[in-house]
Design a protein around this motif. Structure first.
Motif, PDB file in Angstrom:
ATOM      1  N   GLU A  52       0.814  -1.213   0.000  1.00 45.15           N
ATOM      2  CA  GLU A  52       0.000   0.000   0.000  1.00 45.15           C
ATOM      3  C   GLU A  52       0.850   1.268   0.000  1.00 45.15           C
ATOM      4  O   GLU A  52       0.445   2.286  -0.576  1.00 45.15           O
ATOM      5  N   HIS A  66      -8.622   0.681   0.803  1.00 47.52           N
ATOM      6  CA  HIS A  66      -7.230   0.280   0.571  1.00 47.52           C
ATOM      7  C   HIS A  66      -7.030  -0.204  -0.868  1.00 47.52           C
ATOM      8  O   HIS A  66      -5.997   0.089  -1.484  1.00 47.52           O
ATOM      9  N   HIS A 124      -6.155   7.266   8.134  1.00 47.42           N
ATOM     10  CA  HIS A 124      -6.724   7.103   6.792  1.00 47.42           C
ATOM     11  C   HIS A 124      -6.859   8.455   6.095  1.00 47.42           C
ATOM     12  O   HIS A 124      -6.548   8.589   4.908  1.00 47.42           O
ATOM     13  N   SER A 176       1.063   5.813   4.662  1.00 45.00           N
ATOM     14  CA  SER A 176       0.578   4.435   4.565  1.00 45.00           C
ATOM     15  C   SER A 176       1.270   3.533   5.578  1.00 45.00           C
ATOM     16  O   SER A 176       0.629   2.703   6.231  1.00 45.00           O
TER      17      SER A 176
END
Length: 232
Positions: free
Chosen positions: A105, A149, A192, A211
């Protein structure tokens, strides 16, 4: 141009196993479901039970199916990569899965910050997460968090990265299921938001670091037993 040599017929066991694989991949046999017994499958396909048994055995070796003595055969994974991870117990360590997620990610977030112009799916997923928390809907919360995600990987614009992510999506989603809770730790929600803001700002380094920081926050956050399946 002429073709030489005989056309080799695909062995019957392979034909049957491919039919079973298609049922798994399309969701006709969903993950976690018990499939019909050998006798029923043999009758439906018009083949011997031995052929069915060998086809099921081949898919069990790849990790797609799991035979349980005295209980039948269950769908363990929907693709061979996830199947290998489950079969070899590589997914047993939640920390290992989270670390793998962080690597994938973070790379995706870095690329998304450089290339993506459409971040609407990320914003929508954050809104959906909040709505699920407000409604106390744990399963929806897990699903939309997984969407957030995955949307980062989509926004990266790298089709190979997305293919890799989708191949192990079951393992990654399970890690979300194990670490999520309602009410949500505000630090996780904030993390987030920071990822999205860094991508929107077009800052690759900040997006990558955000991330990694998100996953570290998940690791450190205490989890409430919102759902029996979510407690670890």
């Amino acid at each position: 141009m002429s073709l030489n040599g005989p056309v080799r017929q695909v062995p019957l066991v392979l034909q049957v196993s491919e039919q079973f694989r298609a049922l798994i991949e399309t969701g006709a046999w969903p993950r976690g479901a018990r499939i019909p017994g050998e006798h029923q499958l043999a009758n439906e396909l018009g083949v011997s039970r031995g052929t069915v048994r060998e086809a099921l055995r081949s898919l069990s070796l790849t990790g797609l199916l799991e035979p349980r003595v005295g209980d039948g055969t269950y769908v363990r994974a929907t693709n061979e990569i996830s199947g290998v991870l489950v079969r070899d117990d590589l997914s047993a360590s939640l920390t290992h899965v989270l670390d793998a997620r962080a690597g994938i990610e973070a790379a995706a977030a870095r690329l998304a910050a450089q290339h993506s112009d459409d971040l609407a799916p990320l914003s929508a997923a954050l809104e959906a997460r909040k709505a699920a928390v407000d409604a106390g809907d744990f399963e929806t919360f897990v699903a939309v968090d997984a969407d957030f995600h995955r949307s980062i990987v989509v926004a990266s614009g790298n089709p190979l990265l997305l293919r890799l992510y989708d191949a192990i999506a079951e393992v990654l989603t399970e890690s979300i299921h194990q670490t999520a809770s309602i009410p949500e730790d505000h630090r996780i929600l904030d993390a987030h938001v920071v990822v999205l803001e860094a991508i929107r700002a077009g800052d690759p380094e900040a997006a990558s670091q955000a991330s990694y920081a998100l996953i570290e926050t998940v690791k450190q956050s205490p989890r409430e037993p919102t759902d029996p399946a979510s407690s670890t």
